[in-house]
Design an enzyme around this catalytic site. Structure first.
Site, short mmCIF file in Angstrom:
data_model
loop_
_atom_site.label_atom_id
_atom_site.label_comp_id
_atom_site.label_asym_id
_atom_site.label_seq_id
_atom_site.Cartn_x
_atom_site.Cartn_y
_atom_site.Cartn_z
CB CYS A 1 -0.89 -0.02 1.23
SG CYS A 1 -1.88 1.47 1.46
CB CYS B 1 -0.46 2.19 5.81
SG CYS B 1 -1.13 0.59 5.24
CB CYS C 1 -4.64 -1.47 2.15
SG CYS C 1 -3.31 -1.32 3.37
CB CYS D 1 -4.77 1.94 5.80
SG CYS D 1 -4.37 2.01 4.04
CG ASP E 1 19.07 -2.23 -15.65
OD1 ASP E 1 19.20 -3.42 -16.02
OD2 ASP E 1 19.03 -1.91 -14.45
#
Length: 409
Positions: free
Chosen positions: A192, A195, A214, A217, A333
């Site tokens: 999340c 949080c 989540c 939260c 990359d």
């Protein structure tokens, strides 16, 4: 006077670029125009109703579909070749002249700049995943950039309800239309952004999450106003519309749903827009079917792990050429190849080429995919029998192959 001069010179330079075969003029025209008048983009945007479309993947296609849908109302200015930085925006508006509407594709890093310069009526947020590892921001940083851009601003956001990063960013906006556009790639939104707790998902048969939340939260998948149901899209009134596209894959039906939601905010009904979407056969060379040397070749662009996953979903089970470069526009990359599961290519004939073909070859070996290395696209045509052929390539490799096909025409 400076703005008029900038527009005139921008159009002239773009025309010369096209006439001499150096390009479509969508970058150089805008660059020179902005050099003459740094405020050119803001001046050209004044008085227009504008939609901005941004995301890691699908923004060129969604921009094309949105412009077609809004085209029901009149001429639409748009950067249809994917020049999604300020130079491209200025060139697109200058080239279009005095149009009431504009749909602009925006690089996800430049959304704040584009918002400040154009003051759009709608911002479409598609998805956020890792891209160009050597220089791109982390996904959570981009989500915060987007969140800060729309927080408290007078703009309507059309957002993908299935991407937790997008939902967190869009939730700061005053007005949001949620679209169930899907998200098969979950690795970049496992935690999340609010949080740091884990994101729990319910995964459907197609690999898309049908729900998510989540675990720490209140952040959770919002109820979408637009969603896909098979080959149909359902609008906020609950009315179903058949989506008949000439572009392949579920992801493009999802892009169409986003485009319809954007167009609705301009006053365009889905039933009026859908016939326009059905006319589109390719987008900046992507998805185009080209006949050459007895082959029916389809070109698919894939620039990052999420894009390759969607490309595999769109590709038919036919001989397939994979091409990888690592030039500046691609990102230098190539370690992202190890985030892609190539196992779906087992059992088909696979050829590889490009500057970094051997990097790709090692990755395919790890996934147990047999392949043949060829030195060029032309060699691949010679090696394969007549019939269907898929080509999946990253950005500069795609452009090389597209140019090669155009030279033969």
């Amino acid at each position: 006077m400076r703005a008029k001069l900038a527009v005139s010179v921008s159009r002239g330079v773009a025309a010369i670029s096209r006439a001499t075969g150096r390009g479509d003029g969508s970058v150089i025209g805008g660059r020179i125009g902005l050099a003459i008048d740094p405020g050119l983009l803001a001046r050209l945007a004044t008085g227009r109703q504008i939609a901005l479309v941004s995301g890691t993947n699908g923004k060129t296609t969604t921009t094309r579909l949105s412009a077609a849908a809004i085209g029901v109302l009149g001429t639409v200015a748009t950067n249809s070749f994917g020049a999604n930085l300020p130079n491209g925006h200025a060139a697109a508006l200058a080239q279009a002249g005095d149009t009431p509407y504009a749909v602009l594709e925006v690089d996800e890093h430049y959304l704040p700049h584009a918002w400040s310069a154009t003051r759009p009526m709608v911002v479409a947020m598609l998805n956020l995943t890792r891209d160009q590892l050597d220089r791109a921001k982390e996904v959570a940083m981009l989500a915060k950039l987007w969140r800060d851009t729309v927080r408290g601003r007078p703009v309507h956001v059309v957002a993908n309800a299935d991407d937790p990063m997008v939902v967190w960013a869009a939730s700061a906006a005053q007005e949001v239309t949620w679209v169930a556009a899907g998200q098969r790639w979950h690795d970049d939104s496992a935690v999340c952004p609010e949080c740091g707790s884990a994101i729990a998902r319910v995964i459907g048969e197609t690999g898309d999450a049908t729900d998510w939340r989540c675990t720490g939260c209140a952040l959770a998948r919002p109820q979408p106003q637009w969603w896909l149901d098979g080959d149909s899209v359902v609008d906020p009134a609950g009315e179903r519309h058949d989506v008949k596209l000439r572009l392949p894959g579920r992801v493009n039906r999802a892009n169409a749903a986003m485009a319809l939601a954007v167009a609705e905010h301009f006053g365009v009904r889905a039933c009026d827009a859908l016939p326009r979407l059905a006319e589109i056969t390719s987008v900046a060379g992507r998805y185009a079917m080209v006949e050459r040397d007895g082959k029916a070749i389809r070109l698919l662009l894939a620039k990052n792990p999420a894009g390759w996953l969607e490309a595999f979903d769109m590709a038919d089970h036919t001989p397939t050429l994979l091409s990888i470069n690592a030039r500046d526009p691609d990102g230098l990359d190539t370690s992202w190849l190890y985030d892609v599961d190539f196992s779906s290519l087992r059992g088909r004939r696979v050829l590889i080429t490009g500057d970094r073909a051997y990097d790709l070859g090692v990755r395919l070996t790890v996934n147990g995919v047999a392949f043949t290395h060829v030195p060029s696209f032309g060699a691949a045509l010679t090696a394969l029998p007549d019939g269907r052929m898929e080509v999946i390539a990253n950005y500069t490799a795609f452009q090389q192959i597209r140019a090669e096909l155009n030279r033969v025409q």
